[in-house]
Motif scaffolding. Structure first.
Motif, short mmCIF file in Angstrom:
data_model
loop_
_atom_site.label_atom_id
_atom_site.label_comp_id
_atom_site.label_asym_id
_atom_site.label_seq_id
_atom_site.Cartn_x
_atom_site.Cartn_y
_atom_site.Cartn_z
N PHE A 1 43.33 35.67 54.89
CA PHE A 1 43.74 37.05 54.66
C PHE A 1 43.63 37.86 55.95
O PHE A 1 44.53 38.63 56.30
N GLU A 2 42.51 37.68 56.66
CA GLU A 2 42.31 38.42 57.91
C GLU A 2 43.35 38.04 58.95
O GLU A 2 43.72 38.84 59.80
N SER A 3 43.86 36.80 58.88
CA SER A 3 44.88 36.36 59.84
C SER A 3 46.28 36.85 59.47
O SER A 3 47.22 36.68 60.23
N GLY A 4 46.40 37.46 58.26
CA GLY A 4 47.69 37.98 57.83
C GLY A 4 48.48 37.07 56.93
O GLY A 4 49.59 37.43 56.52
N ASP A 5 47.92 35.91 56.58
CA ASP A 5 48.62 34.98 55.69
C ASP A 5 48.20 35.28 54.25
O ASP A 5 47.39 34.57 53.64
N PHE A 6 48.74 36.36 53.70
CA PHE A 6 48.30 36.86 52.40
C PHE A 6 48.61 35.89 51.26
O PHE A 6 47.81 35.74 50.34
N LYS A 7 49.77 35.26 51.32
CA LYS A 7 50.16 34.33 50.26
C LYS A 7 49.20 33.14 50.19
O LYS A 7 48.73 32.76 49.11
N ALA A 8 48.92 32.55 51.35
CA ALA A 8 48.00 31.41 51.37
C ALA A 8 46.60 31.84 50.93
O ALA A 8 45.90 31.09 50.23
N ALA A 9 46.19 33.04 51.33
CA ALA A 9 44.88 33.55 50.92
C ALA A 9 44.80 33.68 49.41
O ALA A 9 43.81 33.28 48.78
N ALA A 10 45.83 34.25 48.82
CA ALA A 10 45.85 34.45 47.37
C ALA A 10 45.84 33.11 46.65
O ALA A 10 45.15 32.94 45.64
N ASP A 11 46.60 32.15 47.16
CA ASP A 11 46.65 30.83 46.53
C ASP A 11 45.28 30.15 46.57
O ASP A 11 44.83 29.57 45.56
N ALA B 1 34.11 39.71 40.54
CA ALA B 1 34.39 40.12 41.92
C ALA B 1 35.47 39.25 42.55
O ALA B 1 36.28 39.71 43.36
N GLY B 2 35.50 37.97 42.17
CA GLY B 2 36.54 37.08 42.67
C GLY B 2 37.91 37.48 42.17
O GLY B 2 38.89 37.47 42.93
N HIS B 3 38.01 37.82 40.89
CA HIS B 3 39.29 38.28 40.33
C HIS B 3 39.73 39.58 41.00
O HIS B 3 40.93 39.78 41.25
N PHE B 4 38.76 40.46 41.28
CA PHE B 4 39.11 41.72 41.93
C PHE B 4 39.72 41.48 43.31
O PHE B 4 40.77 42.01 43.65
N ARG B 5 39.04 40.62 44.08
CA ARG B 5 39.55 40.34 45.43
C ARG B 5 40.86 39.57 45.36
O ARG B 5 41.77 39.79 46.18
N HIS B 6 41.00 38.70 44.37
CA HIS B 6 42.26 37.98 44.18
C HIS B 6 43.41 38.97 43.95
O HIS B 6 44.50 38.81 44.50
N GLY B 7 43.14 40.00 43.17
CA GLY B 7 44.14 41.03 42.93
C GLY B 7 44.58 41.71 44.21
O GLY B 7 45.78 41.95 44.43
#
Length: 324
Positions: free
Chosen positions: A24-34, A48-54
């Motif tokens: 996520f910090e690197s900007g790869d939001f899709k891979a982070a979410a997956d 908290a995991g579901h919140f951050r996943h959102g």
């Protein structure tokens, strides 16, 4: 402030979540979410995991899935200590909230109590206590018998008030913030209480302050009505808000803080029997490098008359608004 993050209780899930944060910090939001989604298959009850996943899903453009993630948070934690309802409101999936969940405010400030002063003053250029003190001095008010510092936090406002007040009390929802304030030994009395449920203030108080508090409260009608019903004529209510210039009474910003309009503030004050003595714009802090414009207000409780003879305290408490 970074999102609140608690361990899932599963070492592998936590490790995947950490890798997701790196992506996520690197900007790869899709891979982070997956990857975060994979972590949650091992810890399905991790609120908290579901919140951050959102949040990750939202940044990846998968808004519908993000909304489902935040709904999961509310299912797992009805107190909403993570503020998922605010996320739903921001994305138009919840109407009529009008307030920050109390448990979210308490959790947020408990978490940041240890580093709060440094983060706020040194990094964000926070100067509301200074502005409120200056406002009082400019209207010739420099000595008070009994002051109540609402949302006192670690005591930044109390440090400014102490030299001007004979008896100083502070009220805050966060036990850890109150501990920090107590350590400074500047308050004569400290109380843990939820401002959204406050129904009265000490009749003897001649000054009430709220430094950068109302953006975490939302609707102000109830608190001002309580102040109007409690305080004697001549008492001052000194506070700040984040300001917005639109037609709405208040708006929820992406920061999950509410901003209030000047017209709304004047109406709320008038209904509660207060008259603004001073109301002006000022930069109250910075957020992500940008100045945040606020309003600094000194309001005086009017004398008892036809328009201010009795101020009723409305009860706006209700069930959670329907989530779409």
């Amino acid at each position: 402030m970074k999102p609140i993050f608690f361990t899932s209780g599963d070492l592998l899930a936590d490790r995947r979540a950490e890798y997701a944060e790196m992506l996520f910090e690197s900007g790869d939001f899709k891979a982070a979410a997956d990857l975060m989604g994979e972590a949650l298959t091992r810890a399905p009850d991790w609120a908290a995991g579901h919140f951050r996943h959102g949040e990750m899903l939202a940044e990846a453009g998968e808004v519908a899935a993000a909304l489902d993630a935040w709904r999961n948070v509310l299912r797992l934690d009805e107190m909403d200590r993570l503020g998922a309802a605010l996320k739903l409101e921001l994305f138009g999936a919840l109407d009529g909230l009008g307030a920050v969940p109390s448990a979210f405010v308490e959790t947020l400030f408990d978490q940041y109590a240890e580093t709060f002063d440094t983060a706020l003053v040194d990094k964000l250029g926070y100067r509301v206590p200074e502005l409120l003190e200056e406002a009082l001095l400019r209207i010739g008010k420099h000595a008070f018998a009994h002051a109540v510092d609402l949302g006192c936090g670690t005591g930044l406002m109390g440090e400014r008030l102490r030299a001007h007040v004979s008896f100083l009390e502070g009220i805050d929802i966060s036990a850890k913030m109150l501990k920090r304030a107590d350590d400074k030994q500047i308050y004569d009395r400290l109380e843990r209480a939820d401002l959204s449920a406050l129904t009265k203030l000490p009749r003897e108080a001649d000054l009430v302050t709220a430094a950068d508090v109302f953006m975490y409260l939302g609707s102000l009608d109830r608190l001002f009505a309580a102040a109007g019903a409690s305080l004697a004529p001549g008492a001052l209510f000194v506070f700040s808000v984040e300001h917005h210039a639109g037609p709405e009474a208040m708006v929820l910003r992406p920061s999950r803080r509410y901003a209030h309009s000047e017209a709304h503030l004047r109406a709320v004050m008038g209904d509660a029997g207060f008259e603004p003595v001073l109301l002006e714009k000022a930069v109250i802090r910075r957020d992500r490098g940008e100045p945040i414009e606020g309003l600094v207000v000194v309001a005086e409780r009017r004398g008892i008359g036809a328009a201010a003879a009795k101020v009723a305290v409305p009860d706006h408490r209700k069930e959670r608004p329907e989530v779409h």
